[in-house]
Design an enzyme around this catalytic site. Structure first.
Site, PDB file in Angstrom:
ATOM      1  N   HIS A  56     -58.849 -19.407  -1.321  1.00  0.00           N
ATOM      2  CA  HIS A  56     -58.416 -20.271  -0.216  1.00  0.00           C
ATOM      3  C   HIS A  56     -58.757 -19.655   1.138  1.00  0.00           C
ATOM      4  CE1 HIS A  56     -56.369 -23.265  -2.615  1.00  0.00           C
ATOM      5  NE2 HIS A  56     -55.886 -22.300  -3.358  1.00  0.00           N
ATOM      6  N   ASP A  93     -34.272  -0.585  -5.743  1.00  0.00           N
ATOM      7  CA  ASP A  93     -33.655   0.099  -6.878  1.00  0.00           C
ATOM      8  C   ASP A  93     -32.474   0.910  -6.365  1.00  0.00           C
ATOM      9  OD1 ASP A  93     -34.616   0.986  -9.909  1.00  0.00           O
ATOM     10  OD2 ASP A  93     -33.479   2.560  -8.900  1.00  0.00           O
ATOM     11  N   HIS A  95     -31.657   3.807  -7.066  1.00  0.00           N
ATOM     12  CA  HIS A  95     -32.070   5.185  -6.827  1.00  0.00           C
ATOM     13  C   HIS A  95     -33.217   5.224  -5.817  1.00  0.00           C
ATOM     14  CE1 HIS A  95     -30.508   5.089 -11.062  1.00  0.00           C
ATOM     15  NE2 HIS A  95     -29.748   6.028 -10.532  1.00  0.00           N
ATOM     16  N   ASP A 176     -30.558  -1.878 -11.166  1.00  0.00           N
ATOM     17  CA  ASP A 176     -29.463  -0.972 -11.491  1.00  0.00           C
ATOM     18  C   ASP A 176     -28.428  -0.868 -10.370  1.00  0.00           C
ATOM     19  OD1 ASP A 176     -31.445   0.208 -10.004  1.00  0.00           O
ATOM     20  OD2 ASP A 176     -31.748   1.913 -11.334  1.00  0.00           O
TER      21      ASP A 176
END
Length: 274
Positions: A56, A93, A95, A176
């Site tokens: 595109h 995340d 962590h 998590d």
């Protein structure tokens, strides 16, 4: 991997709780082959995205359950194979994404933005040399949840990305931080992940013609993981509402430490002039 071949199952020293195996269980591949496939699939995702866009005309070893840093590999691939210059990496995340940070700590063309639970990944770690200012760590206090994340998105991540003006967004999507996950103590819900996805989708449309790739990271409660991933997909689709009201249990939530959250957000905004 040679030691894994000899011994069958090994713990990789100095890597956090990361194991490797050369054995095949239930037709599953060995650790090395599985890791290579995951990294290759990350590149294939980027290639697929870039082929649509063109149509595109628009570092050292394993750690923390990870063998390869797929998002870091993909970031370099977008630059070297597709000629993109500026990459913005979002990591939610629970962590800190220390491996991704290390890979680009002195790189002015890759911005690493990590919102995680306060442990590692300090606010004053902002990059070095030419990359000074292209690392942003926002450690949230334990107990932070939906309200905290929405505020962090609105006041930190979005303005930071708009300021950087990337050519593509790459997202380390960890689950998590969910309130039901056993490895940490944040309080994200299914609705939080839906909001993350829809916000990042709109942000990508505004800064880089919608170029955005999500990479699966942590998530250790399988029910919470599956529901959250499904709601991420709904957030990426137009007009798909979250199903959090059908799945989330508000009884498991407790009061967020909003004073501590505000303190952290005020400090990081001052450090990065947001």
């Amino acid at each position: 991997m040679g030691k894994a071949t000899a011994d069958g199952l090994i713990f990789i020293k100095g890597s956090g709780p990361t194991y490797a195996t050369s054995m095949i269980f239930n037709n599953a591949l060995k650790t090395y082959e599985e890791s290579m496939l995951a990294a290759g699939e990350s590149l294939a995702l980027v290639d697929s995205l870039m082929s649509v866009a063109d149509h595109h005309a628009v570092p050292a070893g394993p750690m923390g359950f990870c063998v390869f840093s797929n998002v870091a590999i993909a970031a370099r691939h977008t630059q070297r194979a597709h000629g993109l210059k500026r990459v913005f990496i979002i990591d939610f995340d629970v962590h800190h994404g220390n491996g991704t940070q290390d890979a680009f700590y002195d790189d002015p063309d890759v911005f690493f933005c990590s919102i995680h639970q306060a442990r590692t990944g300090k606010m004053r770690q902002v990059g070095t040399r030419d990359g000074k200012g292209t690392t942003l760590n926002l450690p949230l206090p334990g107990g932070s949840g939906h309200a905290a994340m929405l505020t962090a998105l609105e006041e930190v991540m979005v303005p930071c990305c708009l300021k950087f003006k990337p050519d593509i967004l790459l997202v380390s999507a960890g689950y998590d931080a969910h309130v039901l996950d056993p490895l940490a103590s944040l309080q994200f819900t299914t609705a939080t992940y839906h909001h993350l996805a829809s916000t990042i989708k709109q942000l990508a449309r505004e800064v880089c013609n919608g170029s955005c790739v999500f990479f699966l990271e942590g998530g250790y409660n399988l029910d919470a993981l599956s529901l959250s991933v499904a709601d991420i997909f709904r957030g990426l689709l137009d007009d798909e509402e979250s199903r959090a009201k059908l799945t989330d249990d508000p009884a498991v939530l407790y009061e967020e430490p909003l004073v501590g959250v505000r303190r952290a957000i005020t400090e990081i905004k001052a450090i990065h002039s947001l």
